[in-house]
Design a protein around this motif. Sequence first.
Motif, PDB file in Angstrom:
ATOM      1  N   LYS A 188       1.090  -1.376  -0.406  1.00  0.00           N
ATOM      2  CA  LYS A 188      -0.369   0.506  -0.420  1.00  0.00           C
ATOM      3  C   LYS A 188       0.808   1.801   0.371  1.00  0.00           C
ATOM      4  O   LYS A 188       1.735   0.958   0.346  1.00  0.00           O
ATOM      5  CB  LYS A 188      -1.251   0.162   1.176  1.00  0.00           C
ATOM      6  N   LEU A 189       0.239   2.306  -0.137  1.00  0.00           N
ATOM      7  CA  LEU A 189       0.784   3.909  -0.342  1.00  0.00           C
ATOM      8  C   LEU A 189       1.828   4.340  -1.150  1.00  0.00           C
ATOM      9  O   LEU A 189       2.851   4.212  -0.381  1.00  0.00           O
ATOM     10  CB  LEU A 189       1.036   4.210   1.030  1.00  0.00           C
ATOM     11  N   LYS A 190       2.765   2.525  -2.214  1.00  0.00           N
ATOM     12  CA  LYS A 190       4.091   2.993  -3.194  1.00  0.00           C
ATOM     13  C   LYS A 190       3.438   4.528  -3.773  1.00  0.00           C
ATOM     14  O   LYS A 190       2.773   4.897  -4.563  1.00  0.00           O
ATOM     15  CB  LYS A 190       3.483   2.017  -3.760  1.00  0.00           C
ATOM     16  N   THR A 191       4.795   4.969  -3.823  1.00  0.00           N
ATOM     17  CA  THR A 191       4.773   6.088  -4.950  1.00  0.00           C
ATOM     18  C   THR A 191       5.087   5.779  -5.870  1.00  0.00           C
ATOM     19  O   THR A 191       5.230   4.642  -5.959  1.00  0.00           O
ATOM     20  CB  THR A 191       5.798   7.382  -4.587  1.00  0.00           C
ATOM     21  N   PRO A 192       4.798   6.420  -7.027  1.00  0.00           N
ATOM     22  CA  PRO A 192       5.067   5.864  -8.801  1.00  0.00           C
ATOM     23  C   PRO A 192       6.322   4.892  -8.769  1.00  0.00           C
ATOM     24  O   PRO A 192       7.255   6.099  -8.600  1.00  0.00           O
ATOM     25  CB  PRO A 192       4.581   7.704  -9.180  1.00  0.00           C
ATOM     26  N   THR A 193       6.171   3.767  -9.371  1.00  0.00           N
ATOM     27  CA  THR A 193       7.452   3.214 -10.062  1.00  0.00           C
ATOM     28  C   THR A 193       7.077   2.631 -11.297  1.00  0.00           C
ATOM     29  O   THR A 193       5.841   2.875 -11.942  1.00  0.00           O
ATOM     30  CB  THR A 193       7.043   2.239  -8.753  1.00  0.00           C
ATOM     31  N   GLY A 194       8.472   1.916 -11.432  1.00  0.00           N
ATOM     32  CA  GLY A 194       7.845   1.354 -13.074  1.00  0.00           C
ATOM     33  C   GLY A 194       6.906   0.117 -12.940  1.00  0.00           C
ATOM     34  O   GLY A 194       5.769   0.533 -14.254  1.00  0.00           O
ATOM     35  N   GLU A 195       6.682  -0.030 -11.487  1.00  0.00           N
ATOM     36  CA  GLU A 195       5.335  -0.814 -12.357  1.00  0.00           C
ATOM     37  C   GLU A 195       3.544  -0.583 -11.793  1.00  0.00           C
ATOM     38  O   GLU A 195       2.667  -1.029 -12.547  1.00  0.00           O
ATOM     39  CB  GLU A 195       5.723  -2.244 -10.802  1.00  0.00           C
ATOM     40  N   HIS A 196       3.697   0.193 -10.747  1.00  0.00           N
ATOM     41  CA  HIS A 196       2.622   0.689 -10.825  1.00  0.00           C
ATOM     42  C   HIS A 196       2.983   2.338 -11.531  1.00  0.00           C
ATOM     43  O   HIS A 196       3.741   2.650 -10.251  1.00  0.00           O
ATOM     44  CB  HIS A 196       2.251   1.064  -9.204  1.00  0.00           C
ATOM     45  N   TRP A 197       2.665   2.869 -11.908  1.00  0.00           N
ATOM     46  CA  TRP A 197       2.743   4.060 -12.689  1.00  0.00           C
ATOM     47  C   TRP A 197       1.999   5.292 -12.135  1.00  0.00           C
ATOM     48  O   TRP A 197       3.305   6.609 -12.146  1.00  0.00           O
ATOM     49  CB  TRP A 197       2.469   4.131 -14.390  1.00  0.00           C
ATOM     50  N   LEU A 198       1.237   5.133 -11.587  1.00  0.00           N
ATOM     51  CA  LEU A 198       0.365   6.285 -10.291  1.00  0.00           C
ATOM     52  C   LEU A 198       0.974   5.812  -8.884  1.00  0.00           C
ATOM     53  O   LEU A 198       0.476   6.497  -8.188  1.00  0.00           O
ATOM     54  CB  LEU A 198       0.002   6.521 -11.155  1.00  0.00           C
ATOM     55  N   GLY A 199       2.022   4.981  -8.911  1.00  0.00           N
ATOM     56  CA  GLY A 199       1.635   4.290  -7.629  1.00  0.00           C
ATOM     57  C   GLY A 199       0.482   3.682  -6.846  1.00  0.00           C
ATOM     58  O   GLY A 199      -0.166   3.297  -7.487  1.00  0.00           O
ATOM     59  N   THR A 200       0.385   3.027  -5.619  1.00  0.00           N
ATOM     60  CA  THR A 200      -0.125   1.851  -5.207  1.00  0.00           C
ATOM     61  C   THR A 200      -1.491   3.434  -4.069  1.00  0.00           C
ATOM     62  O   THR A 200      -0.588   4.523  -3.288  1.00  0.00           O
ATOM     63  CB  THR A 200      -0.620   1.279  -4.421  1.00  0.00           C
ATOM     64  N   ASP A 201      -2.769   3.035  -3.491  1.00  0.00           N
ATOM     65  CA  ASP A 201      -3.382   3.569  -2.798  1.00  0.00           C
ATOM     66  C   ASP A 201      -3.348   2.656  -0.851  1.00  0.00           C
ATOM     67  O   ASP A 201      -1.968   2.225  -1.350  1.00  0.00           O
ATOM     68  CB  ASP A 201      -4.760   3.196  -2.776  1.00  0.00           C
ATOM     69  N   HIS A 202      -4.632   3.266  -0.440  1.00  0.00           N
ATOM     70  CA  HIS A 202      -3.873   3.317   1.353  1.00  0.00           C
ATOM     71  C   HIS A 202      -4.007   1.035   1.180  1.00  0.00           C
ATOM     72  O   HIS A 202      -4.290   0.469   1.977  1.00  0.00           O
ATOM     73  CB  HIS A 202      -4.763   3.325   2.113  1.00  0.00           C
ATOM     74  N   PHE A 203      -4.860   0.672   0.071  1.00  0.00           N
ATOM     75  CA  PHE A 203      -4.552  -0.413   0.238  1.00  0.00           C
ATOM     76  C   PHE A 203      -4.520  -1.577  -0.793  1.00  0.00           C
ATOM     77  O   PHE A 203      -4.694  -2.584  -1.628  1.00  0.00           O
ATOM     78  CB  PHE A 203      -6.947  -1.172  -0.166  1.00  0.00           C
ATOM     79  N   GLY A 204      -3.611  -0.538  -2.029  1.00  0.00           N
ATOM     80  CA  GLY A 204      -1.920  -0.710  -2.467  1.00  0.00           C
ATOM     81  C   GLY A 204      -2.958  -1.108  -3.787  1.00  0.00           C
ATOM     82  O   GLY A 204      -2.031  -2.426  -4.827  1.00  0.00           O
ATOM     83  N   ARG A 205      -3.771  -1.379  -3.995  1.00  0.00           N
ATOM     84  CA  ARG A 205      -4.848  -0.939  -4.975  1.00  0.00           C
ATOM     85  C   ARG A 205      -4.225   0.060  -6.575  1.00  0.00           C
ATOM     86  O   ARG A 205      -3.581   1.012  -5.877  1.00  0.00           O
ATOM     87  CB  ARG A 205      -6.360  -0.060  -5.364  1.00  0.00           C
ATOM     88  N   ASP A 206      -3.648  -0.213  -7.517  1.00  0.00           N
ATOM     89  CA  ASP A 206      -3.122   0.266  -8.493  1.00  0.00           C
ATOM     90  C   ASP A 206      -4.077   2.238  -8.962  1.00  0.00           C
ATOM     91  O   ASP A 206      -5.447   1.808  -9.653  1.00  0.00           O
ATOM     92  CB  ASP A 206      -3.017  -0.842 -10.004  1.00  0.00           C
ATOM     93  N   MET A 207      -3.633   2.507  -8.947  1.00  0.00           N
ATOM     94  CA  MET A 207      -3.349   4.057  -9.170  1.00  0.00           C
ATOM     95  C   MET A 207      -4.584   4.340 -10.097  1.00  0.00           C
ATOM     96  O   MET A 207      -5.402   4.672 -10.914  1.00  0.00           O
ATOM     97  CB  MET A 207      -3.016   5.303  -8.377  1.00  0.00           C
TER      98      MET A 207
END
Lengths: 469, 535, 271, 315
Positions: free
Chosen positions: C38-57
């Motif tokens: 959860k709460l990942k900032t934008p990365t190569g995998e998740h272009w816009l990061g993830t939300d508080h449940f780890g869903r792909d933004m």
Amino acid sequence: KDDITVAMQLEPPHLDPTSAAAQAIDSVVYSNIFEGLTRFMGDGAIVPGLAESWEISEDGKTYTFKLHDGVTFHDGTTMDGEDVKFSLDRARGEDSANAQKALFAGIADVTVVDPLTVQVTLSEPNGNFLFNLAWGDAVIVAPESIENIKTAPVGTGAFKFSNWVQGDRIDLERNAEYWGAQPALAKATIKFISDPTAAFAAVMAEDVDVFSGFPAPENLPQFDADPRFQVLVGSTEGETILSTNNKQPPFDNVKVRQALAHAIDRQAIIDGAMFGYGTPIGTHFAPHNPAYVDLTGNSAHDPEKAKALLAEAGFPDGFETTLHLPPPSYARRGGEIIAAQLAAVGIKAEITNVEWAQWLETVFRGKNFGLTIVSHTEPMDIGIYARPEYYFQYDNKAFQDLMASLNETTDPAMRTEMLQKAQTVISEDYVNGYLFQLANLGVAKADVQGLWVNAPTAAIDLTGVSWAN
Amino acid sequence: MSLLQIHSLSLSIHAFDVLKGVSLTIAPGEIVAVTGESGSGKSMTALAVMQLLPESTRITGSITLDGVDLLTQSEAQMCAVRGAAVGMIFQEPMTALNPVKTIGDQVMETILIHKALPKDQALARTIEVLDRVGLPTDRFPLSRFPHELSGGQRQRVVIAMAIALRPKLLIADEPTTALDVTTQAQILNLLKGLAKEYGMGLLMITHDLAVVADMADQITVMRHGEVIETGATQRLLRDMQHPYTRMLFEASNHQVTLPTVQDQTPLLTVQDVVRDYRLPRTKLFATPGHHRAVDHVSFTLNQGERLGLVGESGCGKSTLTRAILGLEPVQSGLIQMQGQSVFTGHSPNLAVRRDMQVVFQDPFGSFNPRHRVDRLITEPFHLLDTPPKGQERSDLIAETLLAVGLSASDATKYIHEFSGGQRQRIAIARALIIRPQLILFDEAVSALDVSVRAQILDLLVELCEAYNLTYLFISHDLSVVRTVTDRVLVMKSGQIVEQGETEQVFSNPQHPYTASLIAAAPQLPDLHALQSEHS
Amino acid sequence: MSRNLVLGGLLSSLVVLAALMSFVWTPFDYAAIDIPNKLKTPTGEHWLGTDHFGRDMMSMVMVGARTSLAVALVAVGIGMGLGVPLGLTAAARKGSWLDEVIMRGNDLVFAFPSLVIAILITAVFGAGAVNAIIAIGIFNIPVFARITRGAALSLWEREFILAARVAGKSSARISAEHILPNVMNLLIVQGTIQFSLGILAEAGLSYVGLGAQPPTPSWGRMLADAQTMVSFAPHLALIPGFAIILTVLGLNLMGDGLRDWLDPRLRVART
Amino acid sequence: MIRYSLKRLLSLVLSLAIASVVIFAVIEVAPGDPASFMLGVNAQEDTLAALRAELGLDVSKANRYLAWVTGMLSGDFGTSYTYRTPVAEMISDRLWVSLPLALFALALSTLIAFPAGIYAAARRGKAGDMAVMGATQLGVAIPNFWFAMMLVLIFAINLRWFGAGGFAGWDDGLWVGLHSLTLPAIALALPQAAILARVMRSALLDILGEDFMRTARAKGLSRRQALWRHGVRNAMIPVLTIIGLQFSFLLAGSIIIEQVFYLPGLGRLVFQAISSRDLIVVESVVMLLVFAVITVNFLVDLAYALVDPRLRSRT
Ligand SMILES: Nc1ncnc2c1ncn2[C@@H]1O[C@H](COP(=O)(O)OP(=O)(O)OP(=O)(O)O)[C@@H](O)[C@H]1O
Ligand SMILES: Nc1ncnc2c1ncn2[C@@H]1O[C@H](COP(=O)(O)OP(=O)(O)OP(=O)(O)O)[C@@H](O)[C@H]1O
Ligand SMILES: [Mg+2]
Ligand SMILES: [Mg+2]
């Protein structure tokens, strides 16, 4: 410094704790303005309140309370046996509007022996009676001031009600005539901030000194890291459960309910919805209670097993149901996670967000639901499983008998044994999905001391609160 | 010594050449009329003098006022010139005044903005000029708002504003086009008087050659942004050099000869028709008042007859037309077409309607811009029980278009692809296509340039010959009515005050109103007489 | 074509494209919860990061576009579908009791506080996309009715309408054949503006929890979910915020551009 | 003028009557019972019945409607189910927050929008116009709750120039009260200012194309003088309409902003009342808001007549 600003999320509708269920009322008035014969302490212990001492008859049916001498209400009238009789009779009377009228159901008679002695006779012995009298719904009120109690409460507590700006705040001031130890605070303001973002902003901007029941667990690490603040994490009496309509197919099948239990990953819910705050539970019982048994193993996260159980129950492809979510974030956030976890084993739960009024009507009274998430905040409420008409509609004769005999038992060891039995029964019947015990979260300025950490009842007891310097 | 001298002025907007080498001079006290057809650049010339041109205009040449070249003046210097040295009057009196300011304020503003006089004297001057233009303060207090005045009165206010500082030059751009003939005559007299009295140069822009001939000392004729001929009025009228000038004057005075009528059976009978418009209530519970737009009108129109209807603006001509067409119910009276009522019960009688068609004034507004010509002109087919289809339909369209002087291939074009005159031909085609017994022309040529108007009049005559048309021709332009009708009705405030043979009425009017109408209409001098006199 | 139209058209079609794309492909399952991530900032995998449940933004924003556009579009559709005929009728029967009833009805709807009524509607009938559409749609009706009536009234004064009446056509037929096509431009322009207002309204309703229900993502709810986390995970609020702003901006620019383009009166500057 | 006002007044009364029926009907069908909301999950049936009787919920809907309407006519809005205080009192308390907030926001929005709109119109097509119009496009596109969030983050939490919310009351003086309303007023005003500036600009541009503006220029007024003396007042008519609409919106539409800044205003009162099924409060507040909108429109209509003499004389 002898004044303080405390914030809480919900504003009380009015200030009479004896005629509404709203916890916000107790939060403001309990122990601050109103007191009962007995009272809760911050650790959950029951101690004497307005009653200095009491005697219980051999058969456990007659309680003789000795009242404190020299107690006056805020309007100057004295508090005596007549007020106690008035309060208890009012709560149990025919036209009583007491939300917890059942607490007083066992009282057969209240007699004033002399101004400082009151005798209460019960129709059956009740091991919980002193505990019941500690509730906010059982506080002592005076007939002289009862008329305006909702807007201008007059009690015996250490603080007097001074002003209420509706929608914004309530002001309390020190009661110089208080019979007990004088509180350290001369003034207290209780502010109502319902929006979680606003709550965060208010604390950060130091608009408030204390936030009791902080609504956004995700912000606590920031406060923790900030030397200006302290974070108080304690326990509440709230068992957060995935309530299941035991009468509605397919949930009338215990295999289905068991599958549900194994489909759920409690830790993920605690981490995702509560950002780690909360204690996993495997039954409907508070973990801090000495009688608690850890039964979480009965319902370990095991999607494969859940699928197998579903197949056994005749639902190899799962089924569809509804999931009603009331407003608190544990329910709204937890619901989203649970819906995803159920989807993983083939159960499609359609989320409906409802308000409390709607929840009460549709789910609680109408029993028109499949699943719902709710935190049962009444202390020691395992007894609801003995009420077949209760909204999750669990009907088990053996359990009902067990509860009946528990009520008549006063021996502590036997009570513990029976309570543990009861916990096991409902856990193994998978009546509901047991998720976690709700944490009591508070934030305060670093130099505030004497706040309750746990919440044995809803209260912001300010009598012992002070500033460190 | 000339007051204003425009020398080879060229002007282009967005690479489009609007004026090409225009030259013009005005002496003090002299009236110079600029004339020419729509779009010839008359207004642009005037605006160039004022330096009030649209953005992105490029301009070359020189405009010298009293020895100062206006084109080299800064904007601030121009502000000092406008209103003080040069005054200007525009065509549309209804919109030329600010609706939310009193007339007194607006006239005084001219004086105050140039700090010409202190406030109390400015007030005195305001009263004086308003009085001079015929709006004495005792009857028209300074606190009046423009909407409380008639069109002619508003135009007087505009003139008062323009002359308040006694400018050396007054520019009037079509100052009377929007006014009635009688009002027009008054305003023109006023302007003439002012020019003389104040020794002002007057640059008068108009497309009405009769006005030009009547007013001007000098005439300048423009076409496509060029001056094609200029000269003293009498001389120019006598020996026009340029064929275009000659054409223009001939077209203005275009005469046609109608074929004679044989049949004299009544076609349309109008008996005692009254049409009231309800006025808004003045008090909450009072019965609403009425405005009687058509007041007990009766007349008969015979088969093959060409009837004219003249009268000033607002006298009820259009209202009568709508009543005849059965578009609106009348309060009393009877309108019958060959014995059948045009309006039965609450709805028009479609059986009668198919025998009548109408041509309106506005060549731009009378067509739905989203439809093609074939669809536009076949709209009346809706009235037929069995409208022609397929080949029959396209043949009929082609035939009708040819009859009005267009080609069959025009059927697939949109209306914006045509000029004003062509549009009016299409309007006539639309009226003609179901071969109605009667056509109503409501100001059908009023919006057209003189040359185009002449063509349409010729077309009418051709159609009369080919189809034996019966029509009611409504116009405020007496000269046109005189030439295309056999009989004429004169209308005033909803009533027919005179009717009779057209020539009879015009040469020997019986009713004083008719007489004043004819007297007020500016007349082109008889060019042939002028020219032959000279030669 | 103006710069506004091009820029607005580009922005809007980008959003529409993202919404359409989400039907066939999103980087991840938009509803897939992955708490450990959860709460990942934008990365190569998740272009816009993830939300508080780890869903792909990214996936949520794409599907959220779908929700926003659909709700706003249908709401505007309701507004046009009911408002335009009402406006045409009122204009055709100008001055009659019917006109009066329609116009007073419009005024009345306008007088209601829209957000309060929207909240009430969803309280009565339950939260959800359909009820949000109805709540937004109701308030679109008088807007279109008024615009249509106003424009139609001035058209009724035109001579080509008189010509059609001379041809014996009924007022209903004239409304459909002559009036409607000529007010279409105006309606298209107003439509884009109402569309953008609809998107804002949907965001507002979802923000207070009354729009589309989870797990269907919606920009407003994403914002509401993110608001307590702005201080440590700003991307959660910035991304849906920008999505709303760009969409509304795009539509408004397009509306402005269309107005200039369709209304030749405004193209030639007068002095 | 008097007739005009009377006619408008009549339709105002009629509208209010219809509105009251609609409001009552919509609100009464909402699921949820105020009594059971107040007494919670452990309430007994007899307790509920007692409370319902106390609240007057046991009579028929028609009677309740009549009681409500007749009460309102005599200034009695009834007693709140949950708060148990007179609704009229609650509303007037909340109005002391909402009304100043709305007026403050309206003043801000007008102060920003007028110069911006006039400036943009005066420089039509130039860089200044583009900049102002770009800013207004953005202003219209930004959701105001998001904008409010950002304001709190920057000015309350980081810079600490203002409190994060709450209302200080008027007891400590005008300045203290206004200070606590500043951030919410800005959050409300900016999007409105953007709209107003656009309306102002386009109304002015329309006016600039009018013939009388050309007349004014021909008199010798400079472009700027013509704009100020003849343009602005004529442009007021569409602008007044929008200001009227905005005022009503600001009064009622600030629910979310009141939530973000935890202001005890009308909007939050309705919001709370809806969720606690305090029906009588919802009904009365909505009615009041409708009344406010209709009255404001009425006043705007009268204001037109002040601006435009053509309407004044239309008897
Ligand atoms: N703002 C403008 N932009 C571009 N072209 C223009 C503009 N104004 C006028 N024109 C063009 O300039 C030419 C001259 O126009 P002008 O108004 O001077 O004609 P006019 O002789 O006054 O005609 P009318 O008798 O119809 O008033 C026309 O072809 C017209 O189309
Ligand atoms: N719909 C209407 N309601 C009220 N009064 C009207 C209406 N239409 C026309 N009138 C009035 O009726 C009178 C006659 O109008 P009508 O249009 O028939 O005049 P007209 O002779 O055709 O004038 P013009 O030459 O200007 O076209 C005018 O005073 C006009 O103001
Ligand atoms: Mg011209
Ligand atoms: Mg006419």
